[in-house]
Design a protein around this motif. Structure first.
Motif, PDB file in Angstrom:
ATOM      1  N   GLY A 101       0.724  -1.205  -0.041  1.00  0.00           N
ATOM      2  CA  GLY A 101       0.150   0.094  -0.099  1.00  0.00           C
ATOM      3  C   GLY A 101       1.009   1.243  -0.072  1.00  0.00           C
ATOM      4  N   ASN A 102       0.344   2.300  -0.446  1.00  0.00           N
ATOM      5  CA  ASN A 102       1.025   3.708  -0.290  1.00  0.00           C
ATOM      6  C   ASN A 102       0.030   4.934   0.240  1.00  0.00           C
ATOM      7  N   ASN A 103       0.502   5.588   0.997  1.00  0.00           N
ATOM      8  CA  ASN A 103      -0.082   6.816   1.124  1.00  0.00           C
ATOM      9  C   ASN A 103      -1.196   6.833   2.299  1.00  0.00           C
ATOM     10  N   CYS A 104      -2.086   6.063   1.950  1.00  0.00           N
ATOM     11  CA  CYS A 104      -3.438   5.724   3.278  1.00  0.00           C
ATOM     12  C   CYS A 104      -3.642   4.261   2.745  1.00  0.00           C
ATOM     13  N   ALA A 105      -3.381   3.330   3.485  1.00  0.00           N
ATOM     14  CA  ALA A 105      -3.451   2.131   3.395  1.00  0.00           C
ATOM     15  C   ALA A 105      -3.503   1.071   4.587  1.00  0.00           C
ATOM     16  N   GLY A 106      -3.891  -0.191   4.684  1.00  0.00           N
ATOM     17  CA  GLY A 106      -3.451  -0.797   5.965  1.00  0.00           C
ATOM     18  C   GLY A 106      -4.613  -1.755   6.351  1.00  0.00           C
ATOM     19  N   MET A 107      -4.455  -2.418   7.412  1.00  0.00           N
ATOM     20  CA  MET A 107      -5.236  -3.294   7.907  1.00  0.00           C
ATOM     21  C   MET A 107      -5.818  -2.999   9.307  1.00  0.00           C
ATOM     22  N   GLU A 108      -7.298  -3.487   9.537  1.00  0.00           N
ATOM     23  CA  GLU A 108      -7.624  -3.352  10.993  1.00  0.00           C
ATOM     24  C   GLU A 108      -8.504  -4.634  11.442  1.00  0.00           C
ATOM     25  N   ALA A 109      -8.379  -4.908  12.443  1.00  0.00           N
ATOM     26  CA  ALA A 109      -9.170  -6.130  12.993  1.00  0.00           C
ATOM     27  C   ALA A 109      -8.906  -7.467  12.166  1.00  0.00           C
ATOM     28  N   VAL A 110      -7.642  -7.632  12.022  1.00  0.00           N
ATOM     29  CA  VAL A 110      -7.460  -8.812  11.177  1.00  0.00           C
ATOM     30  C   VAL A 110      -6.541  -9.898  12.003  1.00  0.00           C
TER      31      VAL A 110
END
Length: 724
Positions: free
Chosen positions: A239-248
């Motif tokens: 990912g770049n700039n604004c990305a990611g994982m949550e509750a994984v």
């Protein structure tokens, strides 16, 4: 108070320059003090059930027509999931071909394509960067159940490239209904996942690098590599700039918990990613961060039962980890590269072997604060191997603060320790499951075609009394500020695009959306992908009241991000990218302005304007940031308190503007610089204005990194000087 280059040079000439403190490079700093207890009650998003209104057209339900993916765990869903990704990213492939055809047919040597800033011809050379109509706002949604797969889940295109040959692996958003009850599982003993393969079960990239892998997310899912797949990687994330994982959750169900890595980040250029409440069970490596150049932020990372290392980091990369929990016998964290920079805050590292270190540093730079361990032979050690033990750098089982390199202070009386400002977690409200409380602007006549003025329709939705405002797919043109009243509790843009009208573009310091009125309930604004036609002198968000505001996963490609026209409030920001200063070769407003308030931020990405983040008398804590280009990254003035704990400064321009300006404020700053050539240099790291003097800390006084870049292990400057 803003500075430009001429003012800074004039200031330096007018003030008596104090000589830099001799011996700026001191021994590594280690403090053993009591831990801070200033942490808010933590929300656990793993318990959330996420669902959308049935008419939400951004949502692609994998179990519904035309896909009908099986959620019982009995039928192989591999082909269906690859098909969905191909259809999603195929839109960008077609749009990119359109752009290249248009640029190729244009006779002018210098020409910018209408509706774009990046797609252009320059001296006859074609720069085709983005597809004609931008990316899709789709969210790939998995209802509760088990989805069986037998091969890597990724798009199948080998030619998913823009005109510059960059992979267009963007806007891949995988959303589950619930973290623990929505499972994607690899079939036991799948071919290609044997020992030594290091093959991902889910991958966000096929190639080796990308710098436009924007708005890639994975949320509320369990990724299970099954049994007898020892060469499997749970997720290869990009990912770049604004990305990611949550509750994984990423886990191995193998009897011996075999698997290569739970989360791998091996591709060049990963940046601006937040991994929030990620739990990894088993594997040789919980997290393998091996990108040659990258920057990520982890919040509430849980690692358990890794065979070799919990978190292994190498390359020219920077990582901030806040709230790490590890239960492992071998080292929880390993740093193996001289250019790597690791910042760890509030970690509990349990269950270690008594001859192993909790944190192993073969090479690289570390900043540690509030680290506790049990069972390990030491908190920090060098070069551990089973049977040989380790050389302790920090004996015992705890450390309050440690800096592996000299602390930079520009006053001999300065206390060489960070500010220890409180870190407070955002009070994110629970998900609203009563769809009678949701409404979208289309109900009030919004068109979303990028041409029609949708301002009035959006305002009517905001004034409807409904607590949740969401958007249907489209590009919404807004010509004047929209007020968000106290009745609104959540604005979910569902990753739509916004277009700024001419009148709004000329409104300096105004917000496209202005938070108004007082309310005891916080306001959550999230999930936006605003692209190239939202630009001008306005801000995306004006915080016009003292109401607590939460901003999450917002992409403002060409728009300033945030300003508060009302002091005294509190804002929480997580994952917000903003680019200004690229239009008509002129500098524009700062990307973020905080005036007389409290702000806690995790992953800011302000780019290219002269002064990127302005802290005017506020308390500001930032865990992770990325900047690009000319100008100062952070300015603190008027008695501000500011603590920046980890980040990357890209693409200096070898001029006399500093990365950081501390103007009579309390500042602690930890970061590293990087670039693609030796010319991408910030010659001045820090400028401190205090007691009638201006003092600079220069680049050659800091530990070097790749291509003459450098690490700022810790700079500290306070208004009130105390010896320490």
């Amino acid at each position: 108070m803003l500075f430009d280059a001429s003012e800074l040079c004039g200031l330096a000439a007018r003030l008596l320059l104090k000589k830099l403190v001799e011996g700026l490079r001191f021994a590594p700093s280690l403090y053993m003090l009591s831990p801070s207890a200033d942490h808010a009650t933590d929300r656990n998003p793993s318990t959330d059930r996420i669902a959308y209104p049935p008419d939400a057209r951004s949502v692609v339900n994998v179990t519904e027509a035309p896909y009908f993916a099986d959620k019982t765990g009995k039928q192989d869903c591999t082909a269906i999931l690859v098909r969905i990704l191909d259809e999603l990213l195929g839109e960008s492939q077609v749009g990119m071909r359109e752009v290249m055809d248009i640029l190729s047919a244009e006779p002018a040597e210098d020409w910018v394509m209408p509706g774009s800033f990046e797609n252009r011809k320059q001296a006859g050379e074609i720069f085709g960067v983005f597809p004609k109509n931008g990316p899709s706002s789709k969210i790939i949604y998995f209802p509760k159940g088990t989805y069986l797969v037998s091969d890597t889940i990724c798009y199948s295109f080998d030619d998913l490239k823009n005109g510059l040959g960059v992979e267009m692996n963007w806007c891949i958003r995988l959303q589950g209904e619930n973290q623990h009850e929505t499972i994607i599982r690899l079939q036991d003993g799948s071919r290609g996942f044997e020992h030594g393969m290091a093959r991902p079960m889910i991958s966000y990239i096929r190639g080796r690098s990308s710098n436009i892998a924007m708005s890639n997310f994975m949320r509320n899912l369990t990724i299970d590599i099954g049994a007898r797949n020892p060469g499997a990687i749970g997720v290869e994330f990009m990912g770049n700039n604004c990305a990611g994982m949550e509750a994984v959750t990423i886990r191995s169900s193998d009897e011996k918990r075999r698997g290569y890595a739970g989360l791998s980040m091996s591709r060049n250029g990963i940046s601006g990613c937040v991994f929030n409440h990620v739990s990894i069970e088993g594997f040789d490596y919980g997290v393998a961060f091996t990108s040659r150049q990258g920057y990520v932020v982890f919040e509430k990372l849980a690692l358990r039962n890794q065979a070799l290392r919990g978190f292994s980091m190498e390359g020219n990369s920077v990582a901030t980890i806040y709230g790490l929990s590890s239960t492992n016998r071998l080292p929880a964290l390993t740093l193996v590269s001289s250019d790597a920079h690791l910042i760890v805050l509030d970690a509990l590292l349990n269950g270690g072997a008594n001859n192993a270190p909790a944190i192993e540093v073969l090479s690289g730079h570390v900043f540690l604060r509030n680290i506790r361990s049990t069972g390990y032979g030491c908190v920090l050690g060098m070069a551990y191997s089973p049977g040989w033990g380790t050389d302790p750098l920090i004996p015992g089982d705890q450390v309050d603060e440690y800096v592996s390199d000299p602390v930079c202070v520009l006053n001999p009386a300065e206390f060489k320790r960070s500010l220890h400002l409180p870190i407070v977690d955002a009070p994110i409200p629970g998900w609203e499951l009563d769809f009678g409380n949701w409404v979208h602007p289309g109900v009030f006549g919004a068109v979303g075609d990028g041409v029609t003025d949708d301002t009035l329709a959006i305002q009517r939705a905001m004034d409807s009394g409904k607590p949740v405002i969401y958007f249907q797919p489209g590009r919404y043109r807004i010509d004047s500020p929209i007020q968000v009243p106290p009745s609104v509790k959540q604005v979910n843009f569902m990753f739509v695009d916004l277009v700024s009208g001419k009148a709004l573009q000329d409104m300096e310091g105004m917000g496209m959306f202005t938070v108004t009125g007082d309310c005891s309930d916080p306001l959550l604004i999230e999930d936006l992908f605003s692209f190239e036609q939202n630009f001008g002198h306005h801000y995306l968000i004006d915080h016009g009241s003292t109401r607590t505001l939460i901003l999450r996963n917002l992409h403002a490609q060409c728009c300033a991000a945030y300003i508060n026209s009302q002091s005294g409030g509190t804002v929480f920001i997580e994952n917000f990218i903003s680019t200004t200063g690229i239009f008509n070769n002129s500098y524009q407003q700062p990307c973020f302005v905080f005036r007389g308030q409290k702000a806690w931020c995790k992953q800011l990405d302000p780019e290219y304007t002269l002064n990127k983040v302005l802290n005017d008398g506020s308390l500001l804590v930032v865990l992770g940031f990325k900047t690009e280009g000319h100008g100062s990254a952070f300015i603190a003035l008027n008695g501000a308190q500011m603590e920046i704990l980890g980040g990357i400064v890209y693409f200096g321009t070898n001029d006399d503007l500093p990365i950081l300006i501390n103007d009579h404020s309390d500042v602690a700053f930890v970061a590293s610089t990087t670039g693609t050539t030796s010319r991408h240099l910030f010659k001045i790291a820090v400028r401190e204005l205090a007691d009638g003097f201006s003092v600079d800390a220069l680049h050659h006084q800091f530990p070097k990194r790749l291509r003459d870049q450098y690490t700022i292990p810790l700079y500290v400057g306070r208004r009130s000087k105390v010896s320490g």
